[in-house]
Design a protein around this motif. Structure first.
Motif, short mmCIF file in Angstrom:
data_model
loop_
_atom_site.label_atom_id
_atom_site.label_comp_id
_atom_site.label_asym_id
_atom_site.label_seq_id
_atom_site.Cartn_x
_atom_site.Cartn_y
_atom_site.Cartn_z
N GLY A 1 0.79 -1.22 0.00
CA GLY A 1 0.00 0.00 0.00
C GLY A 1 0.83 1.27 0.00
N ASP B 1 0.67 6.10 -0.20
CA ASP B 1 0.04 5.99 1.13
C ASP B 1 -1.45 5.67 1.03
OD1 ASP B 1 2.48 6.58 2.42
OD2 ASP B 1 2.13 8.73 2.11
N GLY B 2 -1.79 4.80 0.07
CA GLY B 2 -3.16 4.34 -0.04
C GLY B 2 -4.12 5.31 -0.70
N ARG B 3 -3.61 6.43 -1.22
CA ARG B 3 -4.49 7.42 -1.85
C ARG B 3 -3.96 7.76 -3.23
NH1 ARG B 3 -7.76 8.46 2.27
NH2 ARG B 3 -9.06 9.87 1.04
N ARG C 1 -14.87 -1.13 5.07
CA ARG C 1 -14.80 -1.96 3.86
C ARG C 1 -15.92 -1.64 2.87
NH1 ARG C 1 -14.48 -7.68 6.83
NH2 ARG C 1 -14.23 -8.53 4.71
N GLU D 1 -16.74 10.80 -1.02
CA GLU D 1 -15.41 10.21 -1.08
C GLU D 1 -15.35 9.02 -2.02
OE1 GLU D 1 -17.46 8.18 2.47
OE2 GLU D 1 -17.54 10.08 1.37
N HIS D 2 -16.50 8.56 -2.49
CA HIS D 2 -16.56 7.39 -3.38
C HIS D 2 -17.00 7.81 -4.77
CE1 HIS D 2 -15.77 4.70 -0.13
NE2 HIS D 2 -16.91 4.94 0.50
N ALA E 1 -9.23 8.04 -1.76
CA ALA E 1 -8.66 6.74 -1.46
C ALA E 1 -8.48 5.95 -2.76
CB ALA E 1 -9.56 5.96 -0.50
N ASP F 1 -9.27 3.26 -4.01
CA ASP F 1 -10.20 2.13 -4.09
C ASP F 1 -10.56 1.98 -5.56
OD1 ASP F 1 -10.10 2.00 -1.33
OD2 ASP F 1 -11.96 3.13 -1.05
N ARG G 1 -8.00 -1.74 -2.49
CA ARG G 1 -8.60 -0.95 -1.41
C ARG G 1 -7.48 -0.23 -0.69
NH1 ARG G 1 -13.84 -2.05 -0.16
NH2 ARG G 1 -13.64 0.04 0.69
N ASN G 2 -7.55 1.09 -0.69
CA ASN G 2 -6.47 1.90 -0.14
C ASN G 2 -5.13 1.52 -0.76
OD1 ASN G 2 -8.11 3.43 1.74
ND2 ASN G 2 -8.27 1.54 2.92
N ARG H 1 -4.09 -1.27 -1.87
CA ARG H 1 -3.65 -2.65 -1.67
C ARG H 1 -4.58 -3.62 -2.39
NH1 ARG H 1 -2.68 -0.18 3.34
NH2 ARG H 1 -0.60 -0.56 4.21
#
Length: 439
Positions: free
Chosen positions: A11, A47-49, A166, A385-386, A394, A396, A420-421, A423
């Motif tokens: 990640g 960093d997951g973003r 999740r 955020e989605h 993120a 995702d 996800r993030n 990963r």
């Protein structure tokens, strides 16, 4: 997975080179889109973003993972599901495949079997399927009549918290509209307000009821929603009978009450078989009231115009193009999954979208339609955020091998990676045998 470059699992950071992204699901200027509405970009993840989103470099940057024009989508959003009744088909079949047959089979199974543990097991199984398919948010309707509300709403609240990081969850109370004019409706509204959900239900006219009676029930519903500060999400006109259509009365009620919240109407099937002038008047009211319409093409195709030993004459879906032409927000949802209303499905919005494109002729051009399972439901559900690929969000993401829309939509659940993030997570679906003991 074969065909994809190996991705780091920590990640930390990566650069996805030559990603084809639906332009309507991005932000910023990435250059002109192609005939499929796709732009070619480099996605920088740290960093997951998403750290940066830039037009694809002419040459692969050092250390980049070349996706070779494979499509990348944001995490998917399903605005209309029934996670509480999913996967009961092995013990609750629908003998004739009809809508009345489904209602009867579900009611009998609910009364006999829907304990807290039963609902939790099937609900969790559904969430695991959805997560593996790349879903990041779901709005589910919960059957809430009689004693079931006291069973299912606490289970939902527990699972919402358990899955918070999740899959974001929202819930809608599902009862006959008349319930909101009774003490049971008052109690349900209070429960939903405490839990943080929406008021909803089915607006079908019971035998012998008049449209004036429906107006009084809708008034009670809107008054309760305003008193508790709740939005409304209804099952509407899920039949081919335009004489009993309630979409117009719902729009008039929203206008009459100057309703400050959001109103969603799912299905709206009979709008497609109304006389053109009548349908136009209803759609004008829907636009004036600011109502969002959710279409459920696979399930409506399956249930509507079903007559034994006769081929169906229409597709069951609402007037998708005509609604959109008026500026009305149209979303696409998955609805039922392996229950008497629909014996198929796998909690995969991409499969639903694939069917919707074919059933509703959403191509030529496909243009803005990818927003119906990502950005627009995320916005409507209050989840900014989605639903989009943009710097700061993120990471995702769903990675596909399909480079064009025909490649992507030709293979049901073709190869995909889910991040996800930043990963990779497992895309292995749970085995149906895990539920055998509850049947």
């Amino acid at each position: 997975m074969p065909g994809f470059p190996p991705l780091p699992t920590d990640g930390g950071g990566m650069l996805l080179h030559r990603a084809s992204i639906p332009a309507v699901l991005t932000e910023g200027n990435l250059g002109p889109a192609d005939a499929d509405g796709l732009v070619l970009a480099d996605i920088h993840i740290a960093d997951g973003r998403i750290a940066a989103l830039t037009p694809a470099a002419a040459r692969p940057p050092e250390g980049a993972l070349d996706l070779d024009r494979g499509q990348v989508w944001p995490g998917l959003v399903d605005p209309h599901a029934h996670l509480d009744k999913g996967h009961i088909l092995p013990r609750a079949g629908n003998p004739d495949g009809s809508h009345p047959g489904a209602v009867k089979a579900v009611a009998e199974d609910r009364a006999a079997n829907w304990s807290a543990e039963d609902v939790r097991r099937r609900f969790t199984f559904a969430l695991r399927c959805a997560e593996a398919n790349g879903v990041v948010a779901i709005r589910t309707h919960l059957d809430s009549q009689g004693p079931q509300a006291a069973i299912s709403w606490p289970v939902f609240a527990e699972l919402r918290e358990e899955w918070r990081a999740r899959v974001a969850l929202q819930a809608v109370g599902m009862v006959p509209t008349a319930t909101y004019a009774e003490e049971e409706g008052e109690a349900l509204a209070a429960r939903i307000a405490t839990t943080g959900g929406l008021l909803g239900g089915n607006t079908s006219l019971p035998a012998g009821a008049t449209m004036e009676r429906m107006d009084s029930w809708l008034d009670a519903l809107f008054r309760l929603a305003m008193r508790h500060g709740l939005d409304i999400d209804l099952h509407v006109d899920e039949s081919g009978d335009p004489r009993a259509a309630t979409l117009g009365p719902i729009a008039r009620a929203a206008i009459r009450h100057r309703f400050p919240g959001r109103v969603t109407c799912g299905h709206c099937c009979s709008l497609a078989v109304q006389e053109p002038d009548a349908a136009d008047r209803v759609m004008d009211l829907v636009a004036e009231a600011g109502i969002t319409i959710i279409s459920l093409p696979p399930v409506n195709l399956y249930l509507q115009d079903r007559v034994p030993h006769r081929t169906p004459r229409w597709r069951g879906v609402t007037l998708l193009h005509e609604l959109r032409a008026r500026g009305i927000t149209v979303l696409i949802g998955g609805d039922n999954c392996r229950d008497p209303f629909y014996g198929y499905g796998d909690h995969d919005p991409m499969e639903t979208f694939t069917d919707a494109v074919r059933i509703g002729h959403l191509d030529k051009p496909i243009a803005d339609w990818p927003t119906t399972i990502a950005a627009r439901p995320a916005d409507w559900m209050g989840l900014p955020e989605h639903g989009r690929i943009r710097p700061g969000a993120a990471a995702d993401l769903l990675l596909f091998r399909g480079r064009t829309m025909d490649e992507l939509l030709s293979r049901r659940r073709g190869p995909r990676l889910v991040l996800r993030n930043g990963r990779p997570i497992s895309t292995e679906l749970p085995d149906y045998r895990e539920l055998d003991d509850i049947f």
